[in-house]
Write a protein that holds these residues in place. Structure first.
Motif, short mmCIF file in Angstrom:
data_model
loop_
_atom_site.label_atom_id
_atom_site.label_comp_id
_atom_site.label_asym_id
_atom_site.label_seq_id
_atom_site.Cartn_x
_atom_site.Cartn_y
_atom_site.Cartn_z
N ILE A 63 0.85 -1.19 0.00
CA ILE A 63 0.00 0.00 0.00
C ILE A 63 0.89 1.24 0.00
CG2 ILE A 63 -1.83 1.23 1.23
CD1 ILE A 63 -2.44 -1.48 2.64
N VAL A 86 -2.12 -1.38 -3.82
CA VAL A 86 -3.18 -0.46 -3.43
C VAL A 86 -2.56 0.93 -3.43
CG1 VAL A 86 -4.92 0.12 -1.71
CG2 VAL A 86 -4.21 -2.27 -2.01
N THR A 88 -2.00 4.84 -3.20
CA THR A 88 -2.47 6.04 -2.53
C THR A 88 -1.27 6.90 -2.19
OG1 THR A 88 -3.61 6.90 -0.56
CG2 THR A 88 -2.40 4.85 -0.29
N ASN A 96 -5.68 2.07 9.04
CA ASN A 96 -6.07 2.15 7.63
C ASN A 96 -5.54 0.95 6.86
OD1 ASN A 96 -7.39 4.68 7.85
ND2 ASN A 96 -5.44 5.75 7.74
N ILE A 100 -7.78 -1.93 4.84
CA ILE A 100 -7.56 -2.26 3.42
C ILE A 100 -7.26 -3.75 3.27
CG2 ILE A 100 -5.96 -1.93 1.49
CD1 ILE A 100 -5.70 1.01 2.42
N LYS A 103 -10.27 -6.01 3.46
CA LYS A 103 -11.04 -6.08 2.21
C LYS A 103 -10.39 -7.04 1.22
CE LYS A 103 -14.22 -2.90 3.07
NZ LYS A 103 -15.68 -3.17 3.01
N PRO A 204 -7.71 2.51 -2.32
CA PRO A 204 -8.56 2.33 -1.14
C PRO A 204 -10.03 2.59 -1.43
CG PRO A 204 -6.56 3.51 -0.54
CD PRO A 204 -6.56 3.39 -2.04
N LEU A 207 -11.74 -0.28 -2.94
CA LEU A 207 -11.95 -1.34 -1.96
C LEU A 207 -12.98 -0.95 -0.91
CD1 LEU A 207 -8.23 -2.41 -1.42
CD2 LEU A 207 -10.00 -3.73 -2.59
N VAL A 209 -12.66 1.68 1.28
CA VAL A 209 -12.04 2.13 2.53
C VAL A 209 -11.78 3.63 2.45
CG1 VAL A 209 -10.02 1.93 4.04
CG2 VAL A 209 -10.94 -0.11 2.91
#
Length: 249
Positions: A63, A86, A88, A96, A100, A103, A204, A207, A209
Motif C-alpha cells: 500500500i 493499493v 495512494t 487504515n 484495506i 477487504k 482504497p 476497496l 475504505v
C-alpha cells in the motif's frame, strides 16, 4: 491454500537517517529504499510453504505510491506468484492498512496472512493485531517457527518468558520475528521472471475504505549523539572516575 503476504517500502536498514532542517520529518531525498526486513522474512516463509506443498499460491500486497511496485517486484522475484498494489499518496496509519487488508482478504479468500511484526520506519507493531481483530481471525504474533497441520497452523512465538506454542484454526494471521528464517537472495533469472508476473492495481476507494488520520506528527528529532569515551590506565583510575565523575558507585 492461498497465502497473503504484506510488503512495505522502507528506508534501507543500512542507510544513515537524516532529519529535515525544520524537524518536520525524515529526509528521503536521495535515500536508498528497500523491502522492510520483517516483510522479507514473511515472504520467505510463505515461499517455503509453497515449496513444501503446503500452499498453492503466494499473493503479495503493498500500500502506497507508485514506487511501492519496486518492492512488490522484489517479492515476486523471491518466489511470490502475483501482486496487488493499493495505490495512494496519503499517509497510511496501521488501522487504515488493516482495513484495506481486511477487504483484500475477503475478496481473495486467503487461508493465511503473514506479515512482518513491524516496519523499521514507524515501529508500530500494530497492523497484524488490528487485521486479526477486524477479520475475527486467530493470530500468532512474533513467530519464530510455523508448521502447517491440515487446516491448523502451529506457531511458536517469542514471549518475555521464552517460547509459547499456539495452534490456530485457519484462516489465521501470523506476524514474523527475526529468528523465523534467513531470507534468500533473488537470482537474476527470477528477477527477469518477476517482470512478467501479474500485478493488479487498485485504490482504497475501490476497496471501499475511507482513509482517515487518527494521529498527527508534530516533530522529528535525531537522537542525541553519544559522547566519546575515555581510556583509563588502571582499575584504580576507573573506580575513581566511576565514583567522582560518573557518580554511579
Amino acid at each position: 491454500m492461498k497465502i497473503l503476504v504484506t510488503v512495505k517500502r522502507t528506508i534501507d536498514a543500512n542507510t544513515k537517517i537524516r532529519v529535515m532542517s525544520d524537524n518536520s520529518n525524515v529526509d528521503l531525498n536521495n535515500v536508498k529504499m528497500a523491502l522492510n526486513p520483517f516483510c522479507e522474512i514473511a515472504v520467505e516463509e510463505a515461499v517455503r510453504m509453497k515449496e513444501k506443498g503446503d500452499a498453492s499460491e503466494v499473493l503479495v500486497v503493498s500500500i502506497g505510491d507508485k514506487a511501492c511496485q519496486e518492492q512488490i517486484r522484489t517479492a515476486l522475484a523471491l518466489g511470490a506468484d502475483r501482486g496487488i498494489h493499493v495505490e495512494t499518496e496519503a499517509s497510511i496509519e496501521p488501522l487504515n492498512v488493516a482495513k484495506i487488508l481486511a477487504k483484500v482478504v475477503a475478496e481473495e479468500q486467503v487461508s493465511l496472512v503473514i506479515l512482518g511484526k513491524q516496519s523499521i520506519d514507524a515501529d508500530n507493531n500494530q497492523t497484524g493485531q488490528m487485521l486479526a481483530a477486524l477479520t475475527n481471525m486467530p493470530q500468532g504474533t512474533f513467530a519464530s517457527e510455523i508448521q502447517i497441520h491440515g487446516d491448523k497452523v502451529q506457531v511458536s512465538r517469542e514471549v518475555d518468558s521464552g517460547l509459547q506454542t499456539v495452534e490456530l484454526a485457519m484462516p489465521a494471521v501470523i506476524t514474523t520475528d527475526l529468528r523465523l528464517n534467513e531470507p534468500r537472495y533473488a537470482s537474476l533469472p527470477n528477477i527477469m521472471k518477476a517482470k512478467r508476473k501479474p500485478l493488479v492495481m487498485t485504490t482504497p476507494a475501490e476497496l471501499g475504505v475511507d482513509i482517515k488520520q487518527h494521529t498527527q506528527l508534530l516533530k522529528v528529532e535525531a537522537p542525541a549523539e553519544r559522547q566519546a569515551g575515555v581510556k583509563v590506565a588502571s582499575v584504580a583510575e576507573l573506580i575513581e572516575k566511576l565514583k567522582h565523575e560518573a557518580k554511579v558507585i
